[in-house]
Design an enzyme around this catalytic site. Structure first.
Site, short mmCIF file in Angstrom:
data_model
loop_
_atom_site.label_atom_id
_atom_site.label_comp_id
_atom_site.label_asym_id
_atom_site.label_seq_id
_atom_site.Cartn_x
_atom_site.Cartn_y
_atom_site.Cartn_z
N GLN A 1 1.30 -1.18 0.04
CA GLN A 1 0.02 -0.06 0.16
C GLN A 1 0.79 1.40 -0.12
O GLN A 1 1.98 1.54 0.40
CB GLN A 1 -0.65 -0.41 1.65
CG GLN A 1 -1.69 -1.15 1.00
CD GLN A 1 -2.43 -0.48 1.71
OE1 GLN A 1 -3.26 0.42 2.14
NE2 GLN A 1 -4.24 -2.50 1.83
N1 LIG Z 1 -8.14 -13.70 -10.73
C1 LIG Z 1 -6.53 -14.31 -10.10
N2 LIG Z 1 -6.59 -13.51 -8.42
C2 LIG Z 1 -5.29 -13.06 -8.08
C3 LIG Z 1 -3.87 -14.28 -8.30
N3 LIG Z 1 -3.39 -13.89 -7.32
C4 LIG Z 1 -3.79 -12.97 -6.40
N4 LIG Z 1 -4.57 -13.03 -6.29
C5 LIG Z 1 -6.22 -12.24 -6.37
O1 LIG Z 1 -6.04 -10.80 -5.96
C6 LIG Z 1 -5.83 -9.82 -3.93
C7 LIG Z 1 -4.82 -9.65 -4.04
O2 LIG Z 1 -3.83 -10.79 -3.45
P1 LIG Z 1 -2.97 -10.51 -2.24
O3 LIG Z 1 -2.45 -11.78 -2.12
O4 LIG Z 1 -3.46 -9.90 -0.96
O5 LIG Z 1 -1.96 -9.05 -2.28
P2 LIG Z 1 -1.31 -8.34 -1.68
O6 LIG Z 1 0.12 -7.94 -3.53
O7 LIG Z 1 -0.01 -9.04 -0.90
O8 LIG Z 1 -1.31 -7.33 -1.40
P3 LIG Z 1 -1.03 -5.84 -0.28
O9 LIG Z 1 -0.90 -6.60 0.44
O10 LIG Z 1 -2.10 -5.10 -0.48
O11 LIG Z 1 0.43 -5.42 -1.37
C8 LIG Z 1 -6.39 -11.43 -4.35
O12 LIG Z 1 -8.64 -11.19 -3.99
C9 LIG Z 1 -6.17 -12.33 -3.99
O13 LIG Z 1 -6.87 -13.85 -4.31
C10 LIG Z 1 -4.03 -14.63 -9.71
O14 LIG Z 1 -3.16 -15.05 -10.26
N5 LIG Z 1 -5.02 -14.25 -9.96
#
Ligand SMILES: Nc1nc2c(ncn2[C@@H]2O[C@H](COP(=O)(O)OP(=O)(O)OP(=O)(O)O)[C@@H](O)[C@H]2O)c(=O)[nH]1
Ligand SMILES: [Mg+2]
Length: 177
Positions: free
Chosen positions: A70
């Site tokens: 974030q």
């Molecule tokens: N369709 C799809 N959704 C995904 C994929 N990878 C992650 N997501 C979705 O994207 C959203 C964010 O995923 P996170 O892993 O929490 O993202 P992050 O990068 O850790 O986010 P922050 O912790 O806020 O920095 C979740 O709803 C996941 O299920 C993917 O390969 N395909």
């Protein structure tokens, strides 16, 4: 001689390699970390701080730091950089509007002395989604990279497709050098 080399190689692979997993919020960093660890999809919330896990792939130990993406946390990212051996940059391949922002963040990150020699693996995540950007489109990011080896790997964190192939790029690189 061959045996000595094999011994040295095994010492190299058996020690831990620090990896930072960076990228904007919602890119899929935490989902990737736990897909590596458990081969399953975990329910995630935005990461406020970081998660760290040891991932072992073909005898190589990676200590992976997943850093919350974030905007409000961006001033803390540099506290994770010391001793980083390589960088995993995760992109939400459907997020065209923020590709430029990602490039700016990458540029700032690479200006840090601690990351001077770190290779960069870019995971073009969410390739399962319709209308996701292609690898060629994502290559736009690499104009922020000067001397670092880099590689772009398409992946889907929900199925795990592409994830081991990305780490294998790093392993093959380390073996070659
Ligand atoms: N369709 C799809 N959704 C995904 C994929 N990878 C992650 N997501 C979705 O994207 C959203 C964010 O995923 P996170 O892993 O929490 O993202 P992050 O990068 O850790 O986010 P922050 O912790 O806020 O920095 C979740 O709803 C996941 O299920 C993917 O390969 N395909
Ligand atoms: Mg997260």
């Amino acid at each position: 001689m061959g045996q000595l080399m094999a011994k040295l190689m095994s010492i190299f692979w058996e020690r831990e390699h620090k990896v930072i997993v960076v990228g904007l919020d919602n890119a899929g960093k935490t989902t990737i970390l736990y897909q590596f660890l458990t081969n399953e999809v975990v329910h995630t919330r935005p990461t406020m701080g970081s998660n760290v896990e040891e991932i072992v792939l073909q005898k190589t130990h990676f200590l992976m730091w997943d850093i919350g993406g974030q905007e409000s946390l961006s001033s803390t990212w540099n506290t994770y950089y010391s001793n980083t051996e390589f960088i995993i940059l995760v992109i939400d391949s459907t997020d065209r509007d923020r590709l430029l922002t990602t490039r700016e963040e990458l540029y700032k990150m690479l200006a840090h002395e601690a990351l001077r020699d770190a290779p960069i693996l870019i995971f073009a995540n969410k390739q399962d989604m319709k209308d996701s950007m292609t690898i060629v489109e994502i290559q736009f990011l690499t104009s922020a990279i000067k001397d670092h080896p880099w590689h772009i790997q398409g992946c889907c964190a929900l199925t795990g497709e592409g994830l081991p192939a990305g780490l294998q790029w790093r392993q093959s690189q380390a073996t070659a050098s």
